[in-house]
Design a protein around this motif. Structure first.
Motif, PDB file in Angstrom:
ATOM      1  N   ASP A  20      -1.426  52.343  -7.263  1.00  0.00           N
ATOM      2  CA  ASP A  20      -1.552  51.665  -8.623  1.00  0.00           C
ATOM      3  C   ASP A  20      -2.648  50.662  -8.625  1.00  0.00           C
ATOM      4  O   ASP A  20      -3.337  50.744  -9.935  1.00  0.00           O
ATOM      5  CB  ASP A  20      -0.210  50.855  -8.764  1.00  0.00           C
ATOM      6  CG  ASP A  20       0.933  51.773  -9.295  1.00  0.00           C
ATOM      7  OD1 ASP A  20       0.848  52.938  -9.311  1.00  0.00           O
ATOM      8  OD2 ASP A  20       2.050  51.314  -9.554  1.00  0.00           O
ATOM      9  N   ALA A  38      -5.837  52.672  -9.257  1.00  0.00           N
ATOM     10  CA  ALA A  38      -6.111  53.255 -10.584  1.00  0.00           C
ATOM     11  C   ALA A  38      -6.403  52.108 -11.461  1.00  0.00           C
ATOM     12  O   ALA A  38      -7.395  52.389 -12.512  1.00  0.00           O
ATOM     13  CB  ALA A  38      -4.752  53.875 -11.226  1.00  0.00           C
ATOM     14  N   ASP A  39      -5.912  50.949 -11.539  1.00  0.00           N
ATOM     15  CA  ASP A  39      -5.953  49.765 -12.398  1.00  0.00           C
ATOM     16  C   ASP A  39      -7.241  49.187 -12.145  1.00  0.00           C
ATOM     17  O   ASP A  39      -8.078  49.079 -13.138  1.00  0.00           O
ATOM     18  CB  ASP A  39      -5.010  48.641 -11.910  1.00  0.00           C
ATOM     19  CG  ASP A  39      -3.642  48.829 -12.499  1.00  0.00           C
ATOM     20  OD1 ASP A  39      -3.332  49.999 -13.150  1.00  0.00           O
ATOM     21  OD2 ASP A  39      -2.676  48.084 -12.138  1.00  0.00           O
ATOM     22  N   TYR A  78     -10.162  51.691 -13.479  1.00  0.00           N
ATOM     23  CA  TYR A  78      -9.887  51.764 -14.933  1.00  0.00           C
ATOM     24  C   TYR A  78     -11.046  50.584 -15.311  1.00  0.00           C
ATOM     25  O   TYR A  78     -11.835  50.787 -16.344  1.00  0.00           O
ATOM     26  CB  TYR A  78      -8.793  51.812 -15.439  1.00  0.00           C
ATOM     27  CG  TYR A  78      -8.639  51.461 -16.992  1.00  0.00           C
ATOM     28  CD1 TYR A  78      -8.804  52.447 -17.858  1.00  0.00           C
ATOM     29  CD2 TYR A  78      -8.200  50.141 -17.434  1.00  0.00           C
ATOM     30  CE1 TYR A  78      -8.825  51.912 -19.254  1.00  0.00           C
ATOM     31  CE2 TYR A  78      -8.229  49.784 -18.587  1.00  0.00           C
ATOM     32  CZ  TYR A  78      -8.364  50.673 -19.701  1.00  0.00           C
ATOM     33  OH  TYR A  78      -8.601  50.289 -21.049  1.00  0.00           O
ATOM     34  N   LYS A 106     -14.953  50.450 -17.282  1.00  0.00           N
ATOM     35  CA  LYS A 106     -14.881  49.776 -18.269  1.00  0.00           C
ATOM     36  C   LYS A 106     -15.941  48.663 -18.417  1.00  0.00           C
ATOM     37  O   LYS A 106     -16.952  48.658 -19.235  1.00  0.00           O
ATOM     38  CB  LYS A 106     -13.695  49.307 -18.892  1.00  0.00           C
ATOM     39  CG  LYS A 106     -13.170  49.176 -20.448  1.00  0.00           C
ATOM     40  CD  LYS A 106     -11.885  48.895 -20.599  1.00  0.00           C
ATOM     41  CE  LYS A 106     -11.942  48.450 -22.048  1.00  0.00           C
ATOM     42  NZ  LYS A 106     -12.367  49.185 -23.102  1.00  0.00           N
ATOM     43  N   ARG A 157     -19.336  49.964 -17.708  1.00  0.00           N
ATOM     44  CA  ARG A 157     -20.150  50.458 -19.150  1.00  0.00           C
ATOM     45  C   ARG A 157     -20.942  49.464 -20.088  1.00  0.00           C
ATOM     46  O   ARG A 157     -21.835  49.759 -20.500  1.00  0.00           O
ATOM     47  CB  ARG A 157     -19.291  51.346 -19.750  1.00  0.00           C
ATOM     48  CG  ARG A 157     -19.003  52.881 -19.444  1.00  0.00           C
ATOM     49  CD  ARG A 157     -18.521  53.786 -20.504  1.00  0.00           C
ATOM     50  NE  ARG A 157     -17.151  52.968 -20.917  1.00  0.00           N
ATOM     51  CZ  ARG A 157     -15.845  53.300 -20.478  1.00  0.00           C
ATOM     52  NH1 ARG A 157     -15.679  53.828 -19.407  1.00  0.00           N
ATOM     53  NH2 ARG A 157     -14.813  52.780 -21.301  1.00  0.00           N
ATOM     54  N   GLU A 164     -13.890  37.946 -25.765  1.00  0.00           N
ATOM     55  CA  GLU A 164     -14.027  39.229 -25.126  1.00  0.00           C
ATOM     56  C   GLU A 164     -13.644  39.115 -23.710  1.00  0.00           C
ATOM     57  O   GLU A 164     -12.870  39.982 -23.143  1.00  0.00           O
ATOM     58  CB  GLU A 164     -15.452  39.792 -25.471  1.00  0.00           C
ATOM     59  CG  GLU A 164     -15.810  40.964 -24.552  1.00  0.00           C
ATOM     60  CD  GLU A 164     -14.962  42.241 -24.963  1.00  0.00           C
ATOM     61  OE1 GLU A 164     -14.423  42.565 -26.004  1.00  0.00           O
ATOM     62  OE2 GLU A 164     -14.623  43.112 -23.901  1.00  0.00           O
ATOM     63  N   ARG A 195      -9.890  37.916 -23.053  1.00  0.00           N
ATOM     64  CA  ARG A 195      -8.775  38.637 -23.116  1.00  0.00           C
ATOM     65  C   ARG A 195      -8.846  39.817 -22.305  1.00  0.00           C
ATOM     66  O   ARG A 195      -7.775  40.586 -22.336  1.00  0.00           O
ATOM     67  CB  ARG A 195      -8.977  39.218 -24.713  1.00  0.00           C
ATOM     68  CG  ARG A 195      -8.553  38.328 -25.612  1.00  0.00           C
ATOM     69  CD  ARG A 195      -9.139  38.708 -27.098  1.00  0.00           C
ATOM     70  NE  ARG A 195      -8.599  37.765 -28.082  1.00  0.00           N
ATOM     71  CZ  ARG A 195      -8.870  37.725 -29.508  1.00  0.00           C
ATOM     72  NH1 ARG A 195      -9.855  38.444 -29.807  1.00  0.00           N
ATOM     73  NH2 ARG A 195      -8.175  36.915 -30.283  1.00  0.00           N
ATOM     74  N   THR A 196      -9.732  39.980 -21.422  1.00  0.00           N
ATOM     75  CA  THR A 196      -9.857  41.143 -20.407  1.00  0.00           C
ATOM     76  C   THR A 196      -8.803  40.878 -19.422  1.00  0.00           C
ATOM     77  O   THR A 196      -8.655  39.692 -18.869  1.00  0.00           O
ATOM     78  CB  THR A 196     -11.167  41.336 -19.611  1.00  0.00           C
ATOM     79  OG1 THR A 196     -12.091  41.272 -20.737  1.00  0.00           O
ATOM     80  CG2 THR A 196     -11.387  42.161 -18.882  1.00  0.00           C
ATOM     81  N   ASP A 197      -7.996  41.617 -18.935  1.00  0.00           N
ATOM     82  CA  ASP A 197      -7.049  41.474 -17.898  1.00  0.00           C
ATOM     83  C   ASP A 197      -7.765  41.840 -16.543  1.00  0.00           C
ATOM     84  O   ASP A 197      -7.960  42.758 -16.178  1.00  0.00           O
ATOM     85  CB  ASP A 197      -5.866  42.528 -18.316  1.00  0.00           C
ATOM     86  CG  ASP A 197      -4.788  42.361 -17.286  1.00  0.00           C
ATOM     87  OD1 ASP A 197      -4.926  41.715 -16.108  1.00  0.00           O
ATOM     88  OD2 ASP A 197      -3.608  42.851 -17.258  1.00  0.00           O
ATOM     89  N   ARG A 228      -6.832  40.779 -13.475  1.00  0.00           N
ATOM     90  CA  ARG A 228      -6.036  40.776 -12.363  1.00  0.00           C
ATOM     91  C   ARG A 228      -6.380  41.841 -11.231  1.00  0.00           C
ATOM     92  O   ARG A 228      -6.509  41.696 -10.018  1.00  0.00           O
ATOM     93  CB  ARG A 228      -4.573  41.060 -12.562  1.00  0.00           C
ATOM     94  CG  ARG A 228      -3.971  39.632 -13.335  1.00  0.00           C
ATOM     95  CD  ARG A 228      -2.721  39.832 -13.624  1.00  0.00           C
ATOM     96  NE  ARG A 228      -2.597  40.593 -14.941  1.00  0.00           N
ATOM     97  CZ  ARG A 228      -1.394  41.010 -15.561  1.00  0.00           C
ATOM     98  NH1 ARG A 228      -0.168  40.592 -14.924  1.00  0.00           N
ATOM     99  NH2 ARG A 228      -1.254  41.873 -16.372  1.00  0.00           N
TER     100      ARG A 228
END
Lengths: 425, 425, 425, 425
Positions: free
Chosen positions: C17, C20-21, C24, C28, C31, C376, C379-381, C383
């Motif tokens: 997990d 994957a997190d 992702y 992001k 980019r 911006e 607000r990004t997570d 963790r």
């Protein structure tokens, strides 16, 4: 140790200067319509309770510097209040805190009280600390605890405190709750409020018929995110939920920065729900400093509302007045003498306000005049009136000077030793 | 309109009561070692500037309720200060604000000043509002603006203000910056500070040699996240970066809740960097209320430090004293009279403090005694001393009573009309 | 007790997990131009000191509820920090407090430190409490005391603390003074400041050449009228009076209501005078709550300034980062885990801010855009980034979950017993 | 000007990235038990009113910097709300202020509203400014005035506002009173309270049967000593004195420093007396900053209470939600877009809280876990959920980006000109 009238009279010495000062002021005030005699009588009648825990040196979380000759038991605490009252003639009551002051010998305690002319005012419970032998801890709350058994223990403690108070002649119970949270999410606000309401009602229902319940509020400390009874609005709501003999108690140090306390006092009196008053002063938070040492004008404005309310709102009970200050760096008795003087001073000045002229100026929207009227009273040097009131009852011309010239502390140290420690914070 | 000595004398009427009051107090003070004559002289010498924008009704962002008979031009403003000074004998200076008060006819303005015994104290620039005809807007800052051209315009405006002040006899320039941000991230704190420093240095460098620069600080409003010169530390740092004749200016209303202002005053005086002082009072923020109307004891404590510093820290300049209050609901002149009285009262009480006994009690760690000494001075009713100081210069026994009995406002309305509006906030 | 890499790896379990997190988020961020690898490295490198006194349950003046399995001596405290560091990989330092933590066996203490990968950060002296056997009491002050002998004792204590720190490898001394007053008039502000300056200089002069002096400030508590080093401006002035290696230390809880702390940080960094940082959170005063539990956005804004300063102001020293929180109702180790996580989160988000775009928006006075850029990042997570940084050093995926699943507290209780009490407040 | 669905869709462009983000998050949330679809629906249903006075540039007492293309009349204001709603799909209501927005042509105004899908929420009266042609001035108060005729005028104005609201479909009246005092003694607190109560009752009695009365409170400004309705307790008391359909309205900026607002919200909801909510943010006082720009975590905690109350306290009415912010330096529409986004974000995060786990942790006194649960929700990046909710109703993927790419402001300036000025503060 006990001070006799003779000792005090001898400490007072020659009263000529006082006579001159008093006559000058009395003449001046009389010319502008003040009934000086009645004013002095009001001052002489005004009595404030001393809390039993104020007689030893207080402390902060960073430490405590003890004071010599502290009272080591309840009897010695009563003696200390007796000394204060003998000197100031305005400390005619004591407010006990259970379990710090649970009497061992009721007869003896009452005898000391009688001898010193002291009555027992509101009695205080303690559910913010764990007591040795208690089954449950209050770490996570008392009257607001999520656990029914802990709430029951706390309710029961309050009922026990009432039984102790009954034996001494108290007529009201003061509840101060530390219950609250230090972190968001720690409790459900709604449930905590509901449980507090229920617990208060249980205590209220079991009160003797001639007793009152005084509910104190405080925004923070020792919890630092929320407190269950956070403000006057919450206390007022709880008092209403209990019944006619439940009232709000205002402690001057229990407010957020910049709060207009005098307006709260006026509001509660208008609604017949002001039951008690704890005096102290502060600059930052609940600093528990000597009354009048930081914001004496605010104290005067508060007294203005109290005087108004005592005249116009008979539905309020006789207020339970108490000093709630703490003294790390002053002799506790000297500190209380300064507090008592400051209270009397504010009261005297509030009594001097020309209420008829003030009402008229208010109706005329003459804001400048309103301010002049308050300042006229406040700027007056009322000390001769306070002296006269004390002298009229056999007290000291200057309580602090007498305390020092009579070497009270030295005598207490001789009696009690250097390293006694009073129960309390 | 101008008040003559005769008018004032006639308003004063019989002085017998004053004589009795003064003699009683002077005797009392003399017995305890006070040099009353010298004290009265100090009071009589003490002069405070009136800001030109305080003579009309102020307002809030929610609106403004105008007052009748406001001065419609600079000459009328000078007349108003003249009236104040005639009555109180403590308003012997005026502080102009450019462009609100740019003189049209310097000779005329100076003549009115001379006639009224008024000097021109610190002059104030304005880079917090856009002026008609300005090339650039200060919407995003002035001396701290990211845009060099805008900073240059603001620097130039300050230099122009100095040229105006020179013609009038001012000797110092006061800068108050609204520059700051209302949202996090809006500016770089470090760059804004560096640009402010550079702009202040440019203004300082161009000052006449006998001029001082006074740098005001304020934590918030009209910006609500940050202000470039947020506190005394920042102002002090900027003053040091400018040079010897740059100083910090303290405005009583420009502090966060619970700030100990008297300690700031003491610190700045100890370092020779206190240059000016703006008086007002407040309960919540920069409320700009009448001096002494909310916290008179704090004002007394501040004066205690000022008196100490004026005696022991000669490296500080003669302070530029000014009232900076605003009055939505009082007659502006009456409001200023009340402010001037409160300032004199605090000064008188500070002068009464027994500094020798205080030093001794401090050395003995006799905290109770220290408090007694301050309160002894504060509790004294000093009004007869203020009256005596005013009378000694031909002023009014009671300025407010004289103002009303001489029907000053009514006369001003007759002269100026109901609907004049003074320039200012 | 010590946690092994194997224990932690087994507690981490399956990492799918997380992978994957992380992927992702990394995609992001990449980019939009973020160098994710370097960011993770910065996070992994960031280390915060744990104060030795935070490992036991704290308290308030109203009482203390103890926690089970508290460390009973310095060696056990070091073990606790070792556990924290093994789990979080961000607690690679300890900050001792003398005399609470005076080592008995230096070799043993250093060995535990080495074994756990922990260094000794700034060391703290204590002149706010009396120590058994001390000749003089600090009741009326230490470095600012009017009495030269008491000041000398306090200076000497600080020098002794430095000698202890030298043996352990510390390179800086943190001074926090409780000195101040609780009543107006109690001290001369000017003299107290001068004496403090002199005492600081004495301590500074005797410092080893590679040591720094960190001067903490605080507006109030335990004194409630004034504190000698009341704000950053006073600390900054004292640091300048000492010399190049004297700096200001910022504790987040030591400010008046509504202070803009990030601006203070920016100012001190701009001037090369920020030397240390104490993390905690608060709602009312110096509440010492878990970092990030009340105002996480403010913490992010502060980190924005710290990141900027670390990049642009090399004249500042490597900051002495420390947590200074207290925990009455949480397991102290769990509380520290939460604090460390919050610090890393704020740091990660600050690193995400697009500084180039922000500068540009600031120049364009595009206030809306400036806010968007900060938000911006905020607000990004982040963790998954924190997890990656910890895993890269062998730490726990989720330190708190691992702490609980590995039953650390239960083991500590078994080892140490229920009723140990840690030294500290 | 009106935005079409096509324009917005074209501004949205390719939605692939959104799809990926949403799916990633939705999968993650679903795995931990969140019903994502229902959550998105809740977000889409949530609507906030825009006050008509927020569409022009606000100001402070120090000045106002105007913005170009401001709406010059009510119709243009409605158009602005229409644009906001088209983009955000969460601004489906408008809150008018009388007399600033008195409609000239009701049919036209309602038609614009219908066309834009906007309803009329609570309507606001204004008795804090004098209106041209009014017989009496509110300088000394309105509903609390000592003068019966002035009170009657103010009551009548409120009744007129209701009649206007009825024609538009409003169902509640919001009263905000500036009544209070700036100087001690200016009014009798008790009488002012009694008169306010009486005036509120008169307004309440005359309300249509399906209307509610919302009573706002505020501690200070524009009065700086006292405000008649100073806190929630006073508002609550007044609402109770009026009747079942009278409620308290909470404005986030109307509190003393450090107030725990979420506890007030919980208390009012528990008692069925929370009627309305004004959103904004602030650091110092009633700063009226963009929602979520200063303390987003506090906003989240407040929403946690609102969500709880909306589920458990059906006795409260449908809340009148409104933004009450002011924007001196931002484009007002951009500012509102940022506010709406912040509100939706806080709401989404509050909906994510695992309430069952939280209740359990609270019962277990697991304070650490309680905090973890809140932070788990708060740390989640919920922006894909907000996007999905907007897209589901035809709104913009990113309202701010769309606003800029569609050149809305430029178009408004073209239509309306540079120098229009909107009515309002």
């Amino acid at each position: 140790m006990q001070l006799t009238k003779d000792q005090i009279a001898s400490a007072n010495g020659n009263l000529n200067d006082h006579e001159a000062d008093f006559n000058y002021l009395a003449n001046k005030l009389s010319r502008s319509g003040t009934d000086v005699e009645s004013l002095v009588k009001s001052l002489a009648d005004f009595q404030v309770a001393v809390p039993s825990w104020a007689l030893g040196a207080g402390g902060t979380r960073f430490g405590r510097f003890s004071f010599h000759g502290e009272p080591g038991n309840l009897e010695q605490k009563m003696d200390d209040v007796g000394i204060l009252h003998a000197l100031t003639q305005t400390a005619g009551a004591v407010s006990l805190h259970i379990p710090w002051d649970t009497p061992q010998d009721y007869a003896a305690v009452k005898q000391i009280a009688n001898r010193n002319g002291i009555v027992f005012d509101a009695i205080n419970s303690n559910t913010f600390q764990d007591q040795p032998g208690s089954k449950y801890s209050y770490k996570h709350g008392s009257l607001a605890n999520t656990d029914e058994a802990i709430r029951a223990q706390a309710v029961q403690h309050n009922q026990e405190v009432v039984r102790i108070g009954e034996k001494l002649g108290s007529k009201s119970l003061t509840i101060w709750l530390a219950d609250g949270t230090s972190f968001p999410g720690q409790r459900s606000f709604q449930k905590a409020l509901a449980q507090t309401e229920k617990s208060c009602q249980e205590i209220y229902t079991a009160l003797p018929e001639d007793w009152s319940l005084l509910i104190e509020y405080k925004p923070y400390e020792p919890n630092f995110y929320s407190t269950v009874i956070m403000d006057w609005g919450t206390s007022f709501m709880l008092a209403n939920a209990c019944g006619d003999r439940a009232y709000t108690l205002v402690d001057l140090g229990h407010h957020l920065p910049n709060t207009n306390i005098e307006q709260i006092v006026a509001t509660l009196m208008a609604k017949g729900k002001l039951g008690g008053f704890h005096f102290n002063d502060s600059k930052y938070g609940d600093d528990d400093l000597t009354v009048g040492s930081i914001k004496p004008y605010a104290l005067f404005l508060i007294f203005n509302e109290l005087v108004y309310g005592m005249r116009h709102n008979p539905e309020n009970p006789n207020l339970a007045w108490m000093i709630d200050a703490s003294h790390n760096i002053k002799d506790p008795l000297e500190d209380l003498i300064q507090s008592l003087e400051a209270i009397q001073e504010a009261y005297a000045k509030a009594l001097l306000i020309d209420q008829i002229a003030l009402s008229e100026a208010q109706l005329n929207h003459d804001v400048v005049k309103c301010q002049e009227i308050l300042q006229e009273a406040y700027r007056t040097d009322v000390r001769p009136l306070l002296q006269r009131a004390r002298l009229s009852r056999g007290g000291a011309l200057s309580p602090l000077a007498a305390y020092r010239s009579l070497k009270v502390r030295e005598n207490l140290i001789r009696e009690r030793g250097m390293h006694t420690v009073a129960t309390g914070l």
